[in-house]
Design a protein around this motif. Structure first.
Motif, PDB file in Angstrom:
ATOM      1  N   LEU A  38     -15.114 -55.684  44.562  1.00  0.00           N
ATOM      2  CA  LEU A  38     -14.313 -56.912  44.585  1.00  0.00           C
ATOM      3  C   LEU A  38     -14.378 -57.631  45.935  1.00  0.00           C
ATOM      4  N   ASN A  39     -15.157 -57.067  46.870  1.00  0.00           N
ATOM      5  CA  ASN A  39     -15.320 -57.667  48.196  1.00  0.00           C
ATOM      6  C   ASN A  39     -13.985 -57.736  48.954  1.00  0.00           C
ATOM      7  N   LYS A  54     -11.425 -56.734  51.854  1.00  0.00           N
ATOM      8  CA  LYS A  54     -11.478 -56.299  53.247  1.00  0.00           C
ATOM      9  C   LYS A  54     -10.066 -55.913  53.692  1.00  0.00           C
ATOM     10  N   PRO A  55      -9.807 -54.627  53.915  1.00  0.00           N
ATOM     11  CA  PRO A  55      -8.472 -54.215  54.348  1.00  0.00           C
ATOM     12  C   PRO A  55      -8.157 -54.751  55.747  1.00  0.00           C
ATOM     13  N   VAL A  56      -6.917 -55.137  55.941  1.00  0.00           N
ATOM     14  CA  VAL A  56      -6.410 -55.500  57.265  1.00  0.00           C
ATOM     15  C   VAL A  56      -5.359 -54.460  57.636  1.00  0.00           C
ATOM     16  N   LEU A  57      -5.465 -53.941  58.852  1.00  0.00           N
ATOM     17  CA  LEU A  57      -4.581 -52.879  59.311  1.00  0.00           C
ATOM     18  C   LEU A  57      -3.910 -53.284  60.618  1.00  0.00           C
ATOM     19  N   LYS A  58      -2.861 -52.556  60.960  1.00  0.00           N
ATOM     20  CA  LYS A  58      -2.237 -52.722  62.261  1.00  0.00           C
ATOM     21  C   LYS A  58      -1.814 -51.349  62.765  1.00  0.00           C
ATOM     22  N   GLN A 113      -7.803 -58.729  51.983  1.00  0.00           N
ATOM     23  CA  GLN A 113      -8.285 -60.088  51.855  1.00  0.00           C
ATOM     24  C   GLN A 113      -9.672 -60.082  51.206  1.00  0.00           C
ATOM     25  N   ARG A 114      -9.926 -61.058  50.351  1.00  0.00           N
ATOM     26  CA  ARG A 114     -11.214 -61.100  49.658  1.00  0.00           C
ATOM     27  C   ARG A 114     -12.233 -61.809  50.539  1.00  0.00           C
ATOM     28  N   TYR A 160      -6.866 -64.257  58.453  1.00  0.00           N
ATOM     29  CA  TYR A 160      -5.601 -63.530  58.457  1.00  0.00           C
ATOM     30  C   TYR A 160      -5.322 -62.945  59.840  1.00  0.00           C
ATOM     31  N   LEU A 161      -6.337 -62.375  60.471  1.00  0.00           N
ATOM     32  CA  LEU A 161      -6.164 -61.828  61.821  1.00  0.00           C
ATOM     33  C   LEU A 161      -5.716 -62.916  62.794  1.00  0.00           C
ATOM     34  N   LEU A 162      -6.335 -64.067  62.689  1.00  0.00           N
ATOM     35  CA  LEU A 162      -5.998 -65.167  63.588  1.00  0.00           C
ATOM     36  C   LEU A 162      -4.585 -65.683  63.325  1.00  0.00           C
ATOM     37  N   GLU A 163      -4.178 -65.686  62.054  1.00  0.00           N
ATOM     38  CA  GLU A 163      -2.802 -66.083  61.732  1.00  0.00           C
ATOM     39  C   GLU A 163      -1.805 -65.091  62.327  1.00  0.00           C
ATOM     40  N   CYS A 164      -2.163 -63.827  62.311  1.00  0.00           N
ATOM     41  CA  CYS A 164      -1.296 -62.814  62.923  1.00  0.00           C
ATOM     42  C   CYS A 164      -1.173 -63.069  64.421  1.00  0.00           C
TER      43      CYS A 164
END
Length: 290
Positions: free
Chosen positions: A188-189, A191-195, A208-209, A217-221
């Protein structure tokens, strides 16, 4: 007089290491059955080889720093009459912090006039780098080893970590996702985002796809969480995806023209578990924004 030590989990521009007499606690990593010792930052060529081996299917891993290693290094400094300030990989990711405390206590019992301060960074990679910059600043300002350590412990929770994983197969190898989830995610392409959370542990916060959405998303964080009150320094760490990291740097500067951004290759300590294509934005601010 005190010496500053870090372990090889740090990612930072090498000039900070070279210009400030920073010392390393050696760590080890493996590629298949071959063991490598990290007693310095790895070169980009060494890291390209490491991540290419991962792409080719090699099994990689890291090992804990032993109490004996800490004892030998701390004791060597104590014999010279030197105090030590050590910035350690998060206790939420490794047991090395407790090993360093035990070794420090044993050495200080033998050398009562020596102080060894081990700081749990509650982070890794560029987060250790940001704290190292603050440690250097504190030493230059004349802080004692105790004062510097106390300040670092105070600000360690104020570092935000936002990570993106490109291929779920590496998380599967480390047991963080199941084989079924890794297969489905790659199909499904996703991409996990972690912290890294308040306990210094790596946790998933989003999927995120596709890479562009994950980067966004990283930049929004970063945009929502950054706080220049302590420092406007930012480290973008990457696992052999420099072009992507440099584009992220440019976007961070658009969001915050005052940011001082370093783009740094990421070493094997975290990279062996997350794989090539991994990218992170690390800065001072609210790590609980998301």
């Amino acid at each position: 007089m005190y010496e500053i030590y870090v372990d090889a989990s740090v990612d930072i521009e090498n000039r900070y290491i070279e210009e400030n007499n920073i010392h390393f606690i050696p760590m080890k990593y493996t590629i298949d059955d071959r063991e490598y010792v990290m007693d310095r930052q790895q070169t980009e060529e060494e890291l390209e080889h490491f991540y290419q081996c991962m792409k080719d299917g090699s099994i990689t891993g890291t090992s804990q720093i032993t109490p004996y290693t800490y004892d030998q290094i701390f004791r060597s400094e104590a014999e010279k009459g030197h105090n030590v300030l050590y910035l350690c990989l998060s206790s939420g990711l490794s047991s090395t912090y407790s090993s360093s405390l035990n070794a420090a206590q044993a050495v200080m019992e033998d050398f009562p006039n020596v102080k060894i301060e081990s700081v749990d960074t509650l982070g890794a990679t560029g987060g250790v780098g940001l704290l190292l910059m603050q440690a250097i600043k504190g030493r230059d300002e004349g802080k004692t080893v105790e004062e510097n350590a106390d300040h670092l412990r105070e600000i360690a929770p104020d570092i935000g970590f936002w990570f993106m994983v490109e291929d779920l197969v590496y998380l599967k190898r480390g047991g963080r996702v199941s084989a079924t989830a890794a297969f489905a995610g790659n199909v499904l392409n996703l991409k996990p985002v972690l912290k890294i959370n308040d306990e210094g542990k790596l946790i998933n916060i989003s999927k995120q796809r596709g890479v562009p959405r994950a980067v966004k998303y990283l930049l929004e964080c970063y945009e929502g969480a950054h706080d220049d009150t302590i420092s406007s320094d930012v480290i973008v760490a990457h696992a052999v995806c420099r072009d992507r990291a440099e584009k992220m740097r440019d976007e961070i500067l658009r969001i915050n023209p005052n940011a001082k951004v370093q783009v740094c290759p990421m070493g094997p300590v975290i990279g062996s578990h997350t794989g090539p294509g991994f990218c992170a934005v690390i800065h001072f601010g609210n790590r609980n924004f998301r």
